[in-house]
Write an enzyme that holds these catalytic residues in place. Structure first.
Site, PDB file in Angstrom:
ATOM      1  N   ASN A 141      10.760  33.313   5.280  1.00 56.79           N
ATOM      2  CA  ASN A 141      11.163  33.057   6.652  1.00 56.79           C
ATOM      3  C   ASN A 141      10.057  32.352   7.424  1.00 56.79           C
ATOM      4  O   ASN A 141      10.097  31.139   7.626  1.00 56.79           O
ATOM      5  CB  ASN A 141      11.562  34.386   7.319  1.00 56.79           C
ATOM      6  CG  ASN A 141      12.279  34.164   8.644  1.00 56.79           C
ATOM      7  OD1 ASN A 141      12.143  33.128   9.262  1.00 56.79           O
ATOM      8  ND2 ASN A 141      13.038  35.142   9.085  1.00 56.79           N
ATOM      9  N   ASP A 142       9.028  33.092   7.814  1.00 60.70           N
ATOM     10  CA  ASP A 142       7.987  32.488   8.652  1.00 60.70           C
ATOM     11  C   ASP A 142       7.287  31.311   7.973  1.00 60.70           C
ATOM     12  O   ASP A 142       6.872  30.368   8.648  1.00 60.70           O
ATOM     13  CB  ASP A 142       6.947  33.551   9.038  1.00 60.70           C
ATOM     14  CG  ASP A 142       7.569  34.623   9.917  1.00 60.70           C
ATOM     15  OD1 ASP A 142       8.510  34.301  10.670  1.00 60.70           O
ATOM     16  OD2 ASP A 142       7.123  35.777   9.841  1.00 60.70           O
TER      17      ASP A 142
END
Lengths: 96, 454
Positions: free
Chosen positions: B380-381
């Site tokens: 994600n990040d």
């Protein structure tokens, strides 16, 4: 008996050694190596044994017992986990 | 006997360094741990012959209690849970260093002020490492779900640390110890380790575990000075410096200083909630599978979610399937994907994905614009383009994988939630992005079925 200055030299040289060992490591080995160095400081077991072996009061003995048990866990667990991780590196090499 | 003991410690110290050196290359890594293991065996067996020791029966019992528990848990744990086990065993080492110092303080006969100071320093560091590692373990194990934060936390933590350091100083200066001062000293040190680790989010855990690993090494070295044990000094210092470097490397990979990881409440800022344009567009597995089956170039980006879903074996199958169709498949590995440096590499190696298909951030980023499909699974990040484009984003400046530049992006994700940093991911809202909602392993399984069909 390690004299003061000698101890300082040992400290300095060991610090450089550790720095050099990690400095040239590929990213893929970071986790196993962190795990491996985690195992190496399991040498604290030796110190915990000495401390417990010279314990006299009950309190010292109890703390010493906890220390030895924790240290043994560090050493044994660190070894098992590192070994399992590195095991996979062997198997994947064969398939390349 | 004294000489034999000293020589044994010398051999152990040599084997530790030699073993670590062997571990730093993939070809020799496996026998490296064996050499280090022999060193440990030599050192701990010879210690039974140290002069003037008592309590052998209890000591052996303690070794078996700790050793068997660790052996059993280390053998049993799933590969994906390795990071927390390292945190756990590391914490035990820190606790042991603290226990040594406690016994020595209770005995109270130090040769000089220097030894006393080192004992107290080792106790402080070891205790912090112990409680901090236990919190890290609890978080990764899912026992503590959310980072714990409250107003004035940093000031509170500093206060707790000052109490620990203050009582430590009292111990050193007075040179004579009462149980209550020792007790408060240890309690404050343990509390500080706990409060230090509590506010740190899951994404930063690798850095923190590495830091605690280095701290334990240092604590062991200090207690080695106190006990006049060269093996402990050398092994502890080597781990201390190696761990410090590794911590820096990891923090740098996230483009953040260590201080930033430890003291800024990452993702906690209530202000400047990002508004992201567009909407998330779902896709089903069949369409996604077709897209990949007819692609020329596919890059797979694994993250922690792949580890959680145990999807690495399915990913391997998918890779084989695509390769058989002549699709070029690469893996893009972000340095801090997962919960440990190299976490993804270990998992993919377990699933037999060959090394030469794994690419670092620097090597792969130029390839994204020519890529037909970027498959993001559980990351994600590390693929959030806000890190590149939005100066207000908390993760601005962190090097990311430029998955958004691929022609099509497929994101396998369990739900619509945010990543560990709590930041909304602009990638998921991109025009070229399709969301494949579901469990990672199940979804990759469906992708395989879809690719098979065509």
């Amino acid at each position: 008996m390690i004299e003061g200055m000698t101890a300082l030299y040992i400290f300095m040289l060991s610090a450089f050694t550790g720095y050099e060992i990690i400095g040239r490591v590929p990213v893929i080995l970071h986790t196993p190596l962190m795990s491996g160095s985690n195992f190496v400081h399991g040498i604290v077991l030796v110190g915990a044994m000495v401390a417990m072996g010279h314990a006299h009061t009950t309190l010292e003995l109890v703390i010493g017992f906890i220390g030895v048990a924790l240290a043994a866990g560090n050493a044994v667990g660190g070894y098992v986990v590192t070994e399992r991780m590195l095991e996979m590196f062997k198997s994947s090499k064969g398939s390349n | 006997m004294h000489n034999i003991i000293q020589i044994s410690y010398f051999i152990a110290a040599f084997l530790f360094i030699f073993g670590l050196k062997r571990m730093s290359s993939p070809l020799t890594a496996r026998d490296g741990i064996l050499w280090a293991g022999i060193g440990m065996l030599v050192a701990s067996l010879i210690t039974f012959f140290e002069p003037g020791m008592e309590n052998y029966l209890l000591m052996t019992t303690a070794i078996f209690v700790g050793g068997i528990a660790a052996f059993w848990s280390g053998k049993k744990v799933a590969m994906t849970d390795m990071p927390q086990m390292i945190a756990l065993y590391n914490g035990m080492g820190g606790g042991a260093a603290g226990a040594i110092a406690a016994v020595e303080l209770l005995k109270g006969d130090f040769h000089s002020q220097t030894f006393l100071t080192l004992a107290v320093l080792g106790a402080l560091i070891g205790s912090i490492s112990f409680s901090g590692s236990m919190v890290a373990f609890a978080k990764l194990q899912g026992l503590i779900r959310r980072p714990m934060r409250f107003p004035g936390q940093q000031l509170f933590n500093i206060a707790v640390f000052l109490v620990a350091a203050g009582f430590g100083a009292v111990l050193v200066i007075r040179g004579e110890f009462t149980g209550s001062i020792i007790l408060i000293f240890f309690a404050a040190a343990l509390a500080y380790g706990m409060f230090m680790a509590l506010p740190i989010g899951g994404a930063d855990m690798p850095v923190v575990i590495s830091l605690f690993n280095a701290l334990t090494g240092l604590a062991v070295a200090f207690e080695g000075f106190v006990l006049n044990n060269a093996a402990m000094i050398i092994a502890g210092t080597v781990v201390g410096s190696a761990g410090t470097l590794l911590t820096q490397l990891m923090a740098r990979a996230m483009n953040r200083s260590l201080g930033n990881v430890l003291f800024s409440s990452f993702g906690a800022s209530g202000g400047a909630e990002e508004s992201v344009e567009g909407s998330m567009k779902p896709i089903d597995a069949v369409d996604a599978g077709v897209m990949m089956a007819f692609a020329e170039r596919v890059i797979i980006i694994p993250g922690y979610g792949m580890a959680v879903a145990q999807a690495q074996h399915k990913i391997f199958e998918l890779m084989e399937m695509l390769l058989a169709r002549g699709v070029d498949v690469k893996f893009a590995i972000h340095p801090v994907a997962g919960r440990m440096p190299g976490h993804m590499n270990v998992l993919l190696a377990e699933a037999n994905v060959p090394y030469d298909r794994l690419y670092d951030l620097d090597e792969i980023n130029a390839a994204f614009p020519q890529t037909d499909v970027a498959l993001v699974i559980g990351a994600n990040d590390v693929v959030n383009p806000s890190a590149r484009t939005n100066p207000d984003s908390p993760i601005y400046g962190m090097p990311i994988l430029n998955a958004d530049q691929a022609k099509n992006v497929i994101v396998i994700k369990r739900g619509q939630g945010k990543g560990f940093s709590g930041v909304e991911n602009a990638l998921f809202f991109g025009d070229n992005t399709r969301m494949l909602y579901g469990d990672g392993q199940a979804m990759v399984g469906e992708l395989i079925e879809a690719v098979k069909e065509f």
